[in-house]
Design a protein around this motif. Structure first.
Motif, mmCIF file in Angstrom:
data_model
loop_
_atom_site.group_PDB
_atom_site.id
_atom_site.type_symbol
_atom_site.label_atom_id
_atom_site.label_comp_id
_atom_site.label_asym_id
_atom_site.label_seq_id
_atom_site.Cartn_x
_atom_site.Cartn_y
_atom_site.Cartn_z
ATOM 1 N N PRO A 53 -67.734 -55.866 29.811
ATOM 2 C CA PRO A 53 -66.882 -54.797 30.066
ATOM 3 C C PRO A 53 -67.660 -54.444 31.610
ATOM 4 O O PRO A 53 -66.881 -54.021 32.520
ATOM 5 C CB PRO A 53 -67.045 -53.701 29.343
ATOM 6 C CG PRO A 53 -68.220 -53.969 28.576
ATOM 7 C CD PRO A 53 -68.304 -55.305 28.370
ATOM 8 N N THR A 54 -68.920 -54.491 31.665
ATOM 9 C CA THR A 54 -69.603 -54.122 33.079
ATOM 10 C C THR A 54 -68.923 -55.193 34.152
ATOM 11 O O THR A 54 -68.604 -54.629 35.383
ATOM 12 C CB THR A 54 -70.971 -54.074 33.046
ATOM 13 O OG1 THR A 54 -71.606 -53.350 32.007
ATOM 14 C CG2 THR A 54 -71.590 -53.765 34.355
ATOM 15 N N ALA A 55 -68.978 -56.389 34.086
ATOM 16 C CA ALA A 55 -68.418 -57.400 34.887
ATOM 17 C C ALA A 55 -66.852 -57.005 35.112
ATOM 18 O O ALA A 55 -66.399 -57.248 36.094
ATOM 19 C CB ALA A 55 -68.488 -58.735 34.046
ATOM 20 N N LEU A 56 -66.228 -56.677 34.065
ATOM 21 C CA LEU A 56 -64.862 -56.252 34.318
ATOM 22 C C LEU A 56 -64.359 -54.998 35.100
ATOM 23 O O LEU A 56 -63.655 -55.076 36.115
ATOM 24 C CB LEU A 56 -63.985 -56.111 33.135
ATOM 25 C CG LEU A 56 -62.331 -56.010 33.151
ATOM 26 C CD1 LEU A 56 -61.626 -57.245 33.934
ATOM 27 C CD2 LEU A 56 -61.571 -55.572 31.930
ATOM 28 N N VAL A 57 -65.371 -53.866 34.736
ATOM 29 C CA VAL A 57 -65.053 -52.708 35.900
ATOM 30 C C VAL A 57 -65.522 -53.111 37.035
ATOM 31 O O VAL A 57 -64.967 -52.554 38.006
ATOM 32 C CB VAL A 57 -65.876 -51.644 34.883
ATOM 33 C CG1 VAL A 57 -67.344 -51.639 35.267
ATOM 34 C CG2 VAL A 57 -65.509 -50.180 35.554
ATOM 35 N N SER A 58 -66.411 -53.958 37.312
ATOM 36 C CA SER A 58 -66.614 -54.389 38.490
ATOM 37 C C SER A 58 -65.728 -55.189 39.243
ATOM 38 O O SER A 58 -65.249 -54.896 40.736
ATOM 39 C CB SER A 58 -67.960 -55.174 38.583
ATOM 40 O OG SER A 58 -69.115 -54.505 37.984
ATOM 41 N N GLN A 59 -64.990 -56.039 38.665
ATOM 42 C CA GLN A 59 -63.771 -56.616 39.117
ATOM 43 C C GLN A 59 -62.844 -55.809 39.441
ATOM 44 O O GLN A 59 -62.236 -55.799 40.750
ATOM 45 C CB GLN A 59 -63.268 -57.737 38.101
ATOM 46 C CG GLN A 59 -62.225 -58.395 38.522
ATOM 47 C CD GLN A 59 -61.731 -59.315 37.231
ATOM 48 O OE1 GLN A 59 -62.499 -60.145 36.512
ATOM 49 N NE2 GLN A 59 -60.407 -59.440 37.174
ATOM 50 N N VAL A 60 -62.517 -54.593 38.955
ATOM 51 C CA VAL A 60 -61.503 -53.656 38.943
ATOM 52 C C VAL A 60 -61.788 -53.031 40.108
ATOM 53 O O VAL A 60 -60.763 -52.686 41.163
ATOM 54 C CB VAL A 60 -61.203 -52.702 37.681
ATOM 55 C CG1 VAL A 60 -60.356 -51.719 38.108
ATOM 56 C CG2 VAL A 60 -60.919 -53.426 36.439
ATOM 57 N N ALA A 61 -63.000 -52.419 40.207
ATOM 58 C CA ALA A 61 -63.371 -51.828 41.628
ATOM 59 C C ALA A 61 -63.037 -52.872 42.852
ATOM 60 O O ALA A 61 -62.841 -52.315 43.929
ATOM 61 C CB ALA A 61 -64.695 -51.571 41.451
ATOM 62 N N LYS A 62 -63.725 -53.799 42.614
ATOM 63 C CA LYS A 62 -63.341 -54.934 43.954
ATOM 64 C C LYS A 62 -61.833 -54.896 44.017
ATOM 65 O O LYS A 62 -61.528 -54.940 45.470
ATOM 66 C CB LYS A 62 -63.818 -56.390 43.393
ATOM 67 C CG LYS A 62 -63.606 -57.506 44.258
ATOM 68 C CD LYS A 62 -64.477 -57.258 45.480
ATOM 69 C CE LYS A 62 -64.105 -58.558 46.372
ATOM 70 N NZ LYS A 62 -65.571 -59.159 47.092
ATOM 71 N N GLU A 63 -60.998 -55.212 43.125
ATOM 72 C CA GLU A 63 -59.661 -55.171 43.527
ATOM 73 C C GLU A 63 -58.996 -54.092 43.996
ATOM 74 O O GLU A 63 -57.957 -53.871 44.767
ATOM 75 C CB GLU A 63 -58.882 -55.581 42.033
ATOM 76 C CG GLU A 63 -59.059 -56.996 41.650
ATOM 77 C CD GLU A 63 -58.677 -57.277 40.264
ATOM 78 O OE1 GLU A 63 -58.089 -56.162 39.660
ATOM 79 O OE2 GLU A 63 -58.854 -58.329 39.680
ATOM 80 N N ALA A 64 -59.593 -52.725 44.013
ATOM 81 C CA ALA A 64 -59.160 -51.577 44.412
ATOM 82 C C ALA A 64 -59.555 -51.232 45.773
ATOM 83 O O ALA A 64 -59.269 -50.293 46.438
ATOM 84 C CB ALA A 64 -59.540 -50.412 43.551
ATOM 85 N N GLY A 65 -60.189 -52.436 46.420
ATOM 86 C CA GLY A 65 -60.984 -52.398 47.573
ATOM 87 C C GLY A 65 -62.303 -51.586 48.010
ATOM 88 O O GLY A 65 -62.623 -51.309 49.184
#
Length: 596
Positions: free
Chosen positions: A322-334
């Motif tokens: 989940p840490t990898a996914l929340v990092s991906q979500v933050a990246k997608e949000a700019g």
């Protein structure tokens, strides 16, 4: 080597080379996005490659400006010129997270420096002739493809789920310890190291004799200052919010004193793992811009495929998914910088295992040493298998073996280490034929105050830098965003070292002093709730997928791991018997990593 860590710095790349040394750098542009921030950066006879942030660089720059001209707005240039002015003593002025190397052509030396707590990684290799360093082991593996596996590191991994003690997964590759400067002399080919910072001396100072209100005021002021430093950036910044005390403190203070905070939360459909509803309530009360994403089994399976690629060494903490996914979500949000509230448990006393271990230990140590050892000897003679035929209790053999191990211990440190081993000594002995002895000196320092303080310092020196901070650094940098740790400002740790233990754990309440700060920002109903941790519903998700991976990988033979024992555990697991599932997960991660 640069290409292998391109994910850590996709914005720019540079190389410096001379007859003796080559330095490479890949840049993630956070401060001064112009070409003026290009690295390696040169000044006089010195060249620097720098990873991380020195948050108070502007104040240090003001001190230097009467003597030095500056060509950029970067902290890198400030670090380089501070090093020119003060030498290694410059690092004492830095507030931040960093791993950097300064090469001095005239002195024929290179210095590697790692931040006080170990937020930023730094590995090096030396075989008596060739010397190399990198942010991740993968770059050294590119440089020396024939590197073999380090047996002691493998034993640590199977005991804890991570590799500590300054080791890496590869023979000859070690970590620069947190708070340490390593000097390599290119002429004599000698390495010397010195510790420039440790938390332990602050525990030897007298405890504060202040009222609770004074301590809360001072801690709040320190948190405000530390957190605002972490907002220094020329790119968007976000906060990982779980709704727990630590992340709520970070979000609350920044929202009030900085404003317009963007918070990110990962949720799970499985209720006992899901904190998203609490995070949403906290975000709503604070008025942050909030992004919530529920992690599906399909997304988790996709991350699982890349798990060993993300973490590079054997790494058993499944919350890395989940840490990898929340990092991906933050990246997608700019967002290019995210704040994560790690370190609060180790500094303020937050892990349930502290008071549980203390409760069990008090009962065990009530028995005189000779009686404990006689009981342990008798239990070993009887054996777990024979005893389990007489006493029908679920998972009895495991509990029996663990108790016999713990009865041998004469001190709290060994007792605690036995409890935090993910795989117990009897299991790693059957799996690998080894057991690691750590010898953590911080435990003895903490023990003078309280056994639980010893446990906190053990985690501060091992679990925090080698599991938690590895997890966040690799997950964020894999997605080319920077993770910052506001609670790990060294000034907070120094302050809390002098706070009496009763303000950390009181009357069954953990993080007592930090809670008092948070009560100034949030209603108590959003604070007083059970701690959940960042676990995942691994077997609810991966029942079929994980089962398939187990079948495929456990059918193999391995020259280091007793696969016959692994297959026996797997057969018991498949039959619904209680087994150490973490151990099966660790074996799978190891075999996947080895294959890669």
């Amino acid at each position: 080597m640069c290409e292998s860590i391109r994910h850590r710095g996709p914005d720019d790349q540079g190389v410096y080379t001379d007859a003796r040394m080559t330095l490479g750098h890949v840049r993630l542009s956070i401060l001064d996005l112009s070409d003026a921030g290009h690295q390696p950066m040169k000044y006089g006879d010195r060249v620097i490659v720098f990873n991380g942030e020195v948050y108070n660089f502007e104040e240090i720059r003001e001190v230097l400006e009467p003597e030095y001209a500056f060509d950029s707005r970067t902290d890198t240039e400030v670090v380089l010129k501070a090093f020119d002015k003060w030498g290694l003593e410059a690092v004492d002025r830095f507030v931040g997270m960093f791993a950097f190397a300064v090469y001095d052509k005239k002195a024929s030396k290179i210095w590697l420096v790692r931040d006080r707590v170990g937020v930023k990684p730094l590995y090096y290799y030396y075989d008596g002739e060739s010397f190399a360093f990198a942010s991740e082991p993968r770059a050294l593996k590119v440089w020396r493809p024939g590197l073999d596996i380090e047996p002691r590191a493998l034993c640590e991994f199977f005991q804890y789920g991570y590799i500590s003690s300054g080791l890496s997964a590869y023979e000859g590759v070690r970590k620069v310890d947190p708070g340490t400067c390593l000097e390599f002399d290119l002429q004599s080919k000698k390495i010397t190291q010195r510790r420039y910072w440790s938390i332990l001396p602050f525990f030897r100072k007298p405890k504060f004799e202040k009222s609770e209100e004074e301590l809360v005021d001072e801690l709040e002021a320190l948190l405000i200052d530390s957190f605002k430093y972490r907002m220094v950036a020329d790119v968007p910044v976000g906060v990982f919010l779980s709704g727990g005390i630590d992340s709520s403190v970070v979000a609350a203070i920044l929202q009030k004193h900085y404003g317009n905070i963007h918070t990110f939360t990962i949720g799970f459909e499985e209720a006992r793992y899901n904190e998203a509803d609490w995070a949403k309530k906290v975000a709503a009360h604070l008025g942050t811009t909030h992004t919530e994403r529920y992690l599906s089994a399909g997304e988790a399976e996709e991350i699982l495929k890349h798990f060993v690629e993300i973490y590079d060494e054997p790494f058993g903490d499944s919350s890395g998914i989940p840490t990898a996914l929340v990092s991906q979500v933050a990246k997608e949000a700019g967002v290019k910088v995210v704040l994560s509230a790690d370190g609060g448990d180790e500094i303020f006393c937050g892990y349930e295992r502290y008071w549980v271990s203390y409760g069990i230990g008090k009962k065990v140590f009530m028995l005189p040493g000779p009686i404990r050892k006689l009981l342990a000897w008798t239990m070993e003679r009887i054996g777990a298998e024979r005893a389990s035929k007489l006493i029908k209790i679920r998972n009895f053999a495991h509990k029996y073996n663990l108790l016999s191990e713990m009865l041998k211990d004469d001190d709290w440190r060994h007792f605690y280490e036995k409890l935090v081993h993910s795989a117990k000594a009897y299991q790693t002995d059957r799996l690998l034929g080894c057991e690691v002895e750590n010898g953590e000196s911080g435990f003895e320092v903490g023990l003078r105050e309280h056994p639980m303080q010893g446990m906190m310092l053990w985690d501060y020196h091992r679990y925090l830098p080698d599991d938690i901070l590895v997890k966040v650094d690799r997950a964020t940098m894999y997605h080319s965003i920077e993770g910052r740790e506001p609670l790990l400002d060294h000034r907070i740790a120094e302050f809390m070292a002098q706070v009496p233990f009763e303000y950390k754990y009181r009357d069954g309440q953990s993080k007592y002093l930090l809670r008092k700060v948070l009560e100034r920002y949030l209603p108590k109903e959003l604070i007083d709730r059970p701690k959940m941790g960042f676990g995942i519903p691994m077997f609810e998700w991966f029942g079929a997928e994980l089962g398939e991976l187990f079948e495929r990988y456990f059918a193999r033979e391995d020259d280091r791991v007793n696969m016959e024992y692994v297959r026996k555990l797997h057969a018991e697991f498949a039959a619904g018997k209680p087994v150490n599932v973490n151990l099966l997960w660790f074996v799978l991660v190891y075999l996947m990593w080895k294959e890669r």
